[in-house]
Write a protein that holds these residues in place. Structure first.
Motif, short mmCIF file in Angstrom:
data_model
loop_
_atom_site.label_atom_id
_atom_site.label_comp_id
_atom_site.label_asym_id
_atom_site.label_seq_id
_atom_site.Cartn_x
_atom_site.Cartn_y
_atom_site.Cartn_z
N ILE A 12 0.87 -1.19 0.00
CA ILE A 12 0.00 0.00 0.00
C ILE A 12 0.90 1.23 0.00
O ILE A 12 1.60 1.50 0.97
CB ILE A 12 -0.94 0.04 1.23
CG1 ILE A 12 -1.65 -1.30 1.42
CG2 ILE A 12 -1.93 1.18 1.10
CD1 ILE A 12 -2.54 -1.34 2.66
N GLU A 36 -1.96 2.59 -5.04
CA GLU A 36 -1.61 4.00 -4.84
C GLU A 36 -2.86 4.86 -5.01
O GLU A 36 -3.55 4.78 -6.02
CB GLU A 36 -0.51 4.42 -5.84
CG GLU A 36 -0.16 5.91 -5.83
CD GLU A 36 0.25 6.46 -4.45
OE1 GLU A 36 1.24 5.97 -3.88
OE2 GLU A 36 -0.45 7.37 -3.94
N ALA A 331 14.43 8.84 2.03
CA ALA A 331 14.02 7.98 0.93
C ALA A 331 14.77 6.64 0.95
O ALA A 331 14.16 5.57 0.80
CB ALA A 331 14.28 8.71 -0.39
C1 LIG Z 1 10.97 18.77 0.46
C2 LIG Z 1 11.51 17.40 0.81
C3 LIG Z 1 12.78 17.05 0.40
C4 LIG Z 1 13.28 15.79 0.71
N1 LIG Z 1 14.54 15.48 0.31
C5 LIG Z 1 15.07 14.27 0.59
C6 LIG Z 1 16.37 13.92 0.15
O1 LIG Z 1 17.06 14.70 -0.47
N2 LIG Z 1 16.83 12.69 0.45
C7 LIG Z 1 16.09 11.79 1.17
O2 LIG Z 1 16.56 10.68 1.41
N3 LIG Z 1 14.83 12.07 1.58
C8 LIG Z 1 14.31 13.30 1.32
N4 LIG Z 1 13.04 13.61 1.72
C9 LIG Z 1 12.27 12.58 2.48
C10 LIG Z 1 11.66 11.56 1.52
O3 LIG Z 1 10.88 12.21 0.55
C11 LIG Z 1 10.79 10.57 2.30
O4 LIG Z 1 11.55 10.01 3.35
C12 LIG Z 1 10.30 9.44 1.40
O5 LIG Z 1 9.52 9.97 0.35
C13 LIG Z 1 9.48 8.43 2.20
O6 LIG Z 1 9.03 7.43 1.34
P1 LIG Z 1 7.75 6.52 1.67
O7 LIG Z 1 7.70 5.51 0.58
O8 LIG Z 1 7.82 6.08 3.07
O9 LIG Z 1 6.50 7.51 1.61
P2 LIG Z 1 5.94 8.53 0.52
O10 LIG Z 1 6.99 8.93 -0.45
O11 LIG Z 1 5.28 9.61 1.28
O12 LIG Z 1 4.89 7.67 -0.30
C14 LIG Z 1 3.72 7.17 0.27
C15 LIG Z 1 2.68 6.96 -0.80
O13 LIG Z 1 1.59 6.25 -0.25
C16 LIG Z 1 0.38 6.77 -0.78
N5 LIG Z 1 -0.70 6.44 0.16
C17 LIG Z 1 -0.88 6.91 1.42
N6 LIG Z 1 -1.93 6.32 2.01
C18 LIG Z 1 -2.44 5.45 1.09
C19 LIG Z 1 -3.52 4.54 1.10
N7 LIG Z 1 -4.29 4.36 2.18
N8 LIG Z 1 -3.77 3.82 -0.03
C20 LIG Z 1 -3.00 3.98 -1.13
N9 LIG Z 1 -1.95 4.82 -1.20
C21 LIG Z 1 -1.66 5.54 -0.09
C22 LIG Z 1 0.64 8.27 -0.90
O14 LIG Z 1 -0.24 8.85 -1.84
C23 LIG Z 1 2.10 8.27 -1.36
O15 LIG Z 1 2.20 8.28 -2.75
C24 LIG Z 1 12.49 14.86 1.42
C25 LIG Z 1 11.18 15.20 1.81
C26 LIG Z 1 10.70 16.45 1.51
C27 LIG Z 1 9.30 16.81 1.92
#
Ligand SMILES: Cc1cc2nc3c(=O)[nH]c(=O)nc-3n(C[C@H](O)[C@H](O)[C@H](O)COP(=O)(O)OP(=O)(O)OC[C@H]3O[C@@H](n4cnc5c(N)ncnc54)[C@H](O)[C@@H]3O)c2cc1C
Ligand SMILES: NC(=O)c1ccc[n+]([C@@H]2O[C@H](COP(=O)([O-])OP(=O)(O)OC[C@H]3O[C@@H](n4cnc5c(N)ncnc54)[C@H](O)[C@@H]3O)[C@@H](O)[C@H]2O)c1
Length: 480
Positions: A12, A36, A331
């Motif tokens: 998810i 997504e 990330a």
């Molecule tokens: C401005 C900014 C700059 C950044 N720069 C860096 C960097 O340079 N280097 C770095 O390592 N990190 C960086 N980060 C942090 C990084 O973006 C996050 O740590 C990373 O995106 C987390 O990934 P994730 O897969 O956990 O979640 P996310 O990227 O937030 O993805 C989660 C996804 O789940 C989907 N979702 C949520 N709930 C549901 C549901 N119930 N059903 C279906 N889909 C759902 C959302 O729509 C989303 O697309 C930055 C963050 C920001 C805000």
């Protein structure tokens, strides 16, 4: 695959965490689907790492080309340097689109089913998906990974209109360049956007609730970074004060209160305000409470192996990764967790070593680190009964940095003198984000400084800043 399930693995959230897990699952032969509800690629691709780094790249070049003093030292003269805000925003948008298309393409090529809609966890191995056309689908999988990420935290009393008061979600679009902008928070987002806005000519007031700026960095590094990234730039700072009320408009009105006494101490009127006060997990609508899972400040409780926890027991086949778990919200942490879960599912149990995950702020110059700060290392040493030492080396003594005319910088290596174990490495200086990888690899492989001191580094490179630090740490004499 057990025939009773629709998939081996259902994920998810198609952010970096979900995507990383999906790619590794396919490589391991699992029939995989990803759900997504928003934009494919999640925060990093659409509103995070990618657009912010594209803006930093363009604004960094503007800063460099406008630094006549620096260029003159290299024998270069340039005329007036102009830029087009809209075109810089367009560059960031183009990079985002490319990355998102690449991510979608990779899932398609590998045969991962992408299901559009918002997922809810009905049971450990069952997810219901509300599709955009209003249909509720029920899907079963042998294992389910929750990777729903995070969203900006907006402190109580602060109102957002998306044009005069906004979070990074809007800032990455660079829709305007305010003459005077207040940035609330001096963490990663605050620092990176201060770098962007100051390079493009905005005046900045940076507000930090804690007593010092960049509170998560090693104190020595924060001090040196402040001397380069903040003090000489058009950035005024206020520490120990919290933004307790923000009213959008023209002007934007910001009330600041003493962080300790909570008394109102100042009111600012500025052209715009970026709220960069951290992020909160997206976990409320997953129905985890129905499974008996108690969220911890919104984060999903997990075991070391990333099983979701109910009470103090892991829920078999239900996993969580990424920002939703609140562990080092980066990330590469999210994707490393995704890979670890898939490995565990495939019978090769794996846990993520958070202490060896590097982090960087992509300012000009950059800040990077891995492991503990000196105060953290000393506290650990005191608790566990070992000595802690630290050595520092400087970019101003490095041939490549001198050739580049980029001599502002320091590397600090914190280690145990008894056995040479690295405890933390911190770098401030040009290309610090790339330089830290060697230290991160050494941390994960537990290579002592005595061995690192003998690894040969290319000359002349910036890597020699760390080479020299390792040699000093090993007591093998500085330099060459
Ligand atoms: C401005 C900014 C700059 C950044 N720069 C860096 C960097 O340079 N280097 C770095 O390592 N990190 C960086 N980060 C942090 C990084 O973006 C996050 O740590 C990373 O995106 C987390 O990934 P994730 O897969 O956990 O979640 P996310 O990227 O937030 O993805 C989660 C996804 O789940 C989907 N979702 C949520 N709930 C549901 C549901 N119930 N059903 C279906 N889909 C759902 C959302 O729509 C989303 O697309 C930055 C963050 C920001 C805000
Ligand atoms: N280069 C990168 O890796 C990168 C870049 C951007 C974001 N990120 C990720 O995104 C997350 C969010 O970044 P961020 O900068 O928003 O959060 P952060 O937690 O790094 O910093 C937030 C800062 O805001 C301060 N603060 C909170 N409330 C306040 C208030 N009311 N008034 C004044 N100050 C206040 C906090 O003391 C803290 O120093 C980070 O955890 C980071 O992992 C990473």
């Amino acid at each position: 695959m057990t025939q009773a399930f629709d998939y081996d693995l259902l994920i998810i959230g198609a952010g970096v965490g979900g995507h990383g897990a999906a790619l590794h699952a396919v490589a391991c032969g699992l029939k995989t689907a990803i759900v997504e509800g928003g934009e494919m690629g999640g925060t990093c691709v659409n509103r995070g790492c990618i657009p912010s780094k594209a803006l930093l790249a363009a604004s960094g070049k503007v800063r460099e080309l406008r630094d006549a003093h620096h260029l003159k030292a290299l024998g270069i003269e340039v005329g007036g340097v102009g830029f087009d805000r809209d075109a810089i925003a367009g560059h960031a948008e183009m990079v985002v689109t490319k990355q998102r298309e690449g991510l979608i393409g990779s899932l398609k090529r590998l045969g991962v089913d992408v299901l559009q809609g918002w997922g809810k966890v009905v049971a450990a191995q069952k997810v219901s998906v509300a599709t955009p056309d209003g249909i509720e689908k029920s899907i079963t999988a042998k294992d389910v990974i929750i990777a729903t990420g995070s969203t900006p935290f907006v402190p109580p009393g602060c109102e957002i209109d998306g044009t005069t008061v906004f979070t990074s979600d809007h800032a990455v679009k660079l829709e305007s360049l305010p003459q005077w902008i207040a940035i609330i928070g001096s963490g990663y987002i605050g620092l990176e956007f201060a770098d962007i806005y100051s390079a493009l000519g905005s005046e900045i007031t940076m507000i930090e609730g804690l007593p010092q700026l960049m509170p998560t960095f090693d104190p020595d590094i924060a001090k040196v970074a402040q001397r380069t990234l903040i003090s000489p730039r058009d950035i005024e700072t206020k520490t120990g004060v919290l933004a307790t009320k923000i009213i959008p408009g023209s002007p934007v009105v910001i009330e600041l209160s003493d962080a300790k006494t909570k008394e109102l101490v100042d009111t600012l009127e500025v052209d715009a305000c970026l709220i960069a006060t951290g992020r909160v997990p997206v976990t409320q609508d997953l129905a985890l409470d129905k499974l008996g899972v108690e969220l911890q400040r919104g984060y999903i409780p997990v075991t070391d192996q990333l099983n979701v926890v109910k009470g103090d027991q892991p829920i078999e086949h239900l996993w969580a990764i990424g920002d939703a778990t609140g562990k080092l919200m980066l990330a590469h942490t999210a994707s490393a967790q995704g890979v670890a879960v898939v490995e565990t599912i495939c019978g090769r149990p794996r846990v993520v070593d958070y202490n060896s995950i590097p982090a960087a702020a992509f300012t000009h110059p950059e800040v990077s680190f891995v492991g503990l700060t000196e105060p953290q290392a000393k506290a650990k040493g005191k608790a566990e009964g070992f000595e802690v030492s630290a050595v520092r080396t400087y970019f101003k003594a490095n041939a490549k940095a001198i050739a580049e005319g980029e001599t502002d910088g320091i590397a600090k290596v914190i280690f145990r003198p008894d056995n040479g174990q690295l405890l933390g490495v911190h770098i401030f200086g040009i290309h610090a984000a790339d330089l830290i990888q060697e230290a991160a690899n050494a941390m994960v492989q537990k290579t002592p400084v005595q061995s690192l001191a003998f690894s040969v580094h290319t000359h002349p490179t910036l890597c020699e800043v760390l080479d020299e630090a390792f040699k000093r740490a090993a007591g093998a004499g500085a330099g060459h």
